[in-house]
Scaffold this motif. Structure first.
Motif, PDB file in Angstrom:
ATOM      1  N   THR A 214       0.842  -1.200   0.000  1.00 18.92           N
ATOM      2  CA  THR A 214       0.000   0.000   0.000  1.00 18.92           C
ATOM      3  C   THR A 214       0.875   1.247   0.000  1.00 18.92           C
ATOM      4  N   PRO A 215       0.295   2.405  -0.303  1.00 14.21           N
ATOM      5  CA  PRO A 215       1.074   3.650  -0.288  1.00 14.21           C
ATOM      6  C   PRO A 215       1.166   4.280   1.098  1.00 14.21           C
ATOM      7  N   TYR A 216       0.614   3.605   2.113  1.00 15.14           N
ATOM      8  CA  TYR A 216       0.484   4.241   3.423  1.00 15.14           C
ATOM      9  C   TYR A 216       1.639   3.940   4.372  1.00 15.14           C
ATOM     10  N   TYR A 217       2.446   2.953   4.049  1.00 16.84           N
ATOM     11  CA  TYR A 217       3.510   2.552   4.960  1.00 16.84           C
ATOM     12  C   TYR A 217       4.843   2.466   4.222  1.00 16.84           C
ATOM     13  N   ASP A 218       5.881   2.137   4.960  1.00 12.28           N
ATOM     14  CA  ASP A 218       7.213   1.997   4.381  1.00 12.28           C
ATOM     15  C   ASP A 218       7.202   0.967   3.259  1.00 12.28           C
ATOM     16  N   SER A 219       8.009   1.196   2.246  1.00 14.91           N
ATOM     17  CA  SER A 219       8.019   0.319   1.067  1.00 14.91           C
ATOM     18  C   SER A 219       8.921  -0.903   1.238  1.00 14.91           C
ATOM     19  N   LEU A 220       9.412  -1.138   2.446  1.00 12.95           N
ATOM     20  CA  LEU A 220      10.313  -2.267   2.689  1.00 12.95           C
ATOM     21  C   LEU A 220       9.596  -3.605   2.530  1.00 12.95           C
ATOM     22  N   LEU A 221      10.149  -4.480   1.686  1.00 12.39           N
ATOM     23  CA  LEU A 221       9.633  -5.834   1.506  1.00 12.39           C
ATOM     24  C   LEU A 221      10.414  -6.845   2.329  1.00 12.39           C
ATOM     25  N   ALA A 222      11.732  -6.679   2.375  1.00  9.14           N
ATOM     26  CA  ALA A 222      12.556  -7.679   3.041  1.00  9.14           C
ATOM     27  C   ALA A 222      13.940  -7.123   3.345  1.00  9.14           C
ATOM     28  N   LYS A 223      14.551  -7.753   4.325  1.00  8.59           N
ATOM     29  CA  LYS A 223      15.969  -7.525   4.606  1.00  8.59           C
ATOM     30  C   LYS A 223      16.711  -8.811   4.268  1.00  8.59           C
ATOM     31  N   VAL A 224      17.623  -8.722   3.319  1.00  9.25           N
ATOM     32  CA  VAL A 224      18.458  -9.869   2.965  1.00  9.25           C
ATOM     33  C   VAL A 224      19.825  -9.639   3.590  1.00  9.25           C
ATOM     34  N   VAL A 225      20.266 -10.609   4.374  1.00  6.48           N
ATOM     35  CA  VAL A 225      21.506 -10.458   5.137  1.00  6.48           C
ATOM     36  C   VAL A 225      22.440 -11.616   4.821  1.00  6.48           C
ATOM     37  N   ALA A 226      23.715 -11.299   4.651  1.00  2.00           N
ATOM     38  CA  ALA A 226      24.722 -12.327   4.367  1.00  2.00           C
ATOM     39  C   ALA A 226      25.864 -12.202   5.360  1.00  2.00           C
ATOM     40  N   HIS A 227      26.312 -13.339   5.874  1.00  2.00           N
ATOM     41  CA  HIS A 227      27.431 -13.382   6.816  1.00  2.00           C
ATOM     42  C   HIS A 227      28.515 -14.292   6.268  1.00  2.00           C
ATOM     43  N   GLY A 228      29.749 -13.893   6.477  1.00  2.00           N
ATOM     44  CA  GLY A 228      30.873 -14.705   6.033  1.00  2.00           C
ATOM     45  C   GLY A 228      32.084 -14.476   6.913  1.00  2.00           C
ATOM     46  N   PRO A 229      33.123 -15.264   6.722  1.00  2.00           N
ATOM     47  CA  PRO A 229      34.326 -15.108   7.551  1.00  2.00           C
ATOM     48  C   PRO A 229      35.070 -13.803   7.296  1.00  2.00           C
ATOM     49  N   ASP A 230      34.811 -13.165   6.150  1.00  3.02           N
ATOM     50  CA  ASP A 230      35.450 -11.884   5.833  1.00  3.02           C
ATOM     51  C   ASP A 230      34.494 -11.083   4.945  1.00  3.02           C
ATOM     52  N   ARG A 231      34.849  -9.823   4.693  1.00  3.12           N
ATOM     53  CA  ARG A 231      33.947  -8.928   3.967  1.00  3.12           C
ATOM     54  C   ARG A 231      33.705  -9.391   2.534  1.00  3.12           C
ATOM     55  N   ASP A 232      34.757  -9.785   1.834  1.00  2.00           N
ATOM     56  CA  ASP A 232      34.587 -10.215   0.450  1.00  2.00           C
ATOM     57  C   ASP A 232      33.653 -11.417   0.339  1.00  2.00           C
ATOM     58  N   THR A 233      33.804 -12.362   1.265  1.00  2.00           N
ATOM     59  CA  THR A 233      32.931 -13.540   1.239  1.00  2.00           C
ATOM     60  C   THR A 233      31.491 -13.147   1.506  1.00  2.00           C
ATOM     61  N   ALA A 234      31.289 -12.259   2.474  1.00  2.00           N
ATOM     62  CA  ALA A 234      29.928 -11.808   2.782  1.00  2.00           C
ATOM     63  C   ALA A 234      29.299 -11.118   1.578  1.00  2.00           C
ATOM     64  N   ILE A 235      30.066 -10.275   0.892  1.00  2.00           N
ATOM     65  CA  ILE A 235      29.544  -9.591  -0.296  1.00  2.00           C
ATOM     66  C   ILE A 235      29.222 -10.600  -1.391  1.00  2.00           C
ATOM     67  N   ASP A 236      30.117 -11.552  -1.624  1.00  2.00           N
ATOM     68  CA  ASP A 236      29.883 -12.559  -2.666  1.00  2.00           C
ATOM     69  C   ASP A 236      28.626 -13.386  -2.365  1.00  2.00           C
ATOM     70  N   ARG A 237      28.449 -13.736  -1.096  1.00  2.00           N
ATOM     71  CA  ARG A 237      27.246 -14.489  -0.725  1.00  2.00           C
ATOM     72  C   ARG A 237      25.995 -13.646  -0.928  1.00  2.00           C
ATOM     73  N   MET A 238      26.104 -12.361  -0.645  1.00  2.00           N
ATOM     74  CA  MET A 238      24.970 -11.478  -0.856  1.00  2.00           C
ATOM     75  C   MET A 238      24.629 -11.372  -2.341  1.00  2.00           C
ATOM     76  N   LEU A 239      25.639 -11.243  -3.190  1.00  2.00           N
ATOM     77  CA  LEU A 239      25.392 -11.159  -4.627  1.00  2.00           C
ATOM     78  C   LEU A 239      24.682 -12.415  -5.129  1.00  2.00           C
ATOM     79  N   ALA A 240      25.116 -13.570  -4.638  1.00  2.00           N
ATOM     80  CA  ALA A 240      24.461 -14.821  -5.038  1.00  2.00           C
ATOM     81  C   ALA A 240      23.021 -14.862  -4.528  1.00  2.00           C
ATOM     82  N   ALA A 241      22.804 -14.350  -3.321  1.00  2.00           N
ATOM     83  CA  ALA A 241      21.454 -14.332  -2.754  1.00  2.00           C
ATOM     84  C   ALA A 241      20.536 -13.418  -3.556  1.00  2.00           C
TER      85      ALA A 241
END
Length: 289
Positions: A214-241
């Protein structure tokens, strides 16, 4: 009544102009001066306290990637932050919460000046925030459960020395907005919703096929979160997600978020709060041509 002044000659003309604008809008022409930060980053500290005087931090988050002063991507810990600044900001967040007598979860937010390597207080949010999952993933602490415990008068249950930040986490906000039209919200009905799964992936969402935006509330549908042993891995997992995420029926920020996370500037940790408007969005639109 806000105006950026680069030198004294501009001050002489813009000061009275800002005063008049404020007077017209609010009936009060008083103005004040504050330092303008050209290359700003948004760094915030997750804190939680109980009714027995205990306050701890759960690391810091970098929420620099923003559009219209609203967060798009958050990560923890903050990349490319001098260690002495990191520790000082964390201590400052705890000191602020202690001074308030915080007995809940909250976030102490700062603006970090990447040029001067200094920071300044921005605001305090006395609540769980949208980006709390990245802090949960790097610390292993359920912040919502902790907030409920302390609200009931129970002790926090862990001390500062028990908090260890492990690995790296990145969160993107999937909203029903059209980046090509200035992130304009777009109400509608979600016809297809297939969230991603995979190692280190977490999705927080209320969305399902048939969900009406609806136009009455925040447009947020979802939060997609990725965790990894380091930043590059977390980003790569997020891209795949993000590649695996399927949402149809409404325009979303999925493609733009994927583009931004894989941009050389973000990969190198070189973004500032105006990066999307100044560089990210123009580059994205160019990639669509």
């Amino acid at each position: 009544g806000m105006s950026v002044v680069e030198d004294e000659s501009e001050l002489r003309t813009r000061f009275p102009a800002a005063a008049e604008e404020a007077r017209s809008a609010f009936g009060d022409g008083r103005v004040y001066l504050e330092r303008f930060v050209h290359n700003a980053r948004h760094i915030e500290v997750q804190v939680v306290g109980d009714k027995h005087g205990a306050v701890v931090h759960v690391g810091e988050r970098d929420c620099t990637l923003q559009r219209r002063h609203q967060k798009v991507v958050e990560e923890s810990p903050a990349p490319n932050l001098p260690e002495e600044i990191r520790q000082d900001i964390r201590r400052g967040g705890v000191a602020f919460a202690e001074a308030l007598g915080l007995d809940s979860a909250g976030t102490v937010e700062f603006i970090y000046d990447a040029d001067r390597k200094t920071y300044a207080f921005l605001e305090f949010n006395a609540r769980i925030q949208v980006e709390h999952p990245v802090s949960e993933l790097v610390s292993g602490i359920d912040l919502v459960a902790a907030q409920l415990r302390v609200a009931g008068g129970e002790p926090l249950g862990f001390a500062q020395e028990d908090v260890a930040v492990t690995g790296h986490a990145v969160e993107v906000r999937i909203t029903t907005e059209d980046p090509a039209r200035g992130f304009t919200p777009h109400p509608g009905t979600v016809s297809v919703w297939e969230p991603p799964v995979g190692e280190g992936i977490r999705v927080d969402s209320h969305c399902e096929p048939g969900y009406v935006v609806t136009p009455y509330y925040d447009s947020l549908l979802a939060k997609v979160v990725a965790h990894g042993p380091d930043r590059d891995t977390a980003i790569d997992r997020m891209l795949a997600a993000l590649d695996a995420l399927r949402v149809e029926g409404v325009p979303t920020t999925r493609e733009f978020c994927r583009f931004a996370l894989d941009h050389a500037d973000f990969r190198a940790g070189r973004v500032t709060t105006d990066w999307i408007a100044a560089r990210g969005l123009p580059d994205y639109l160019e990639s669509l041509r």
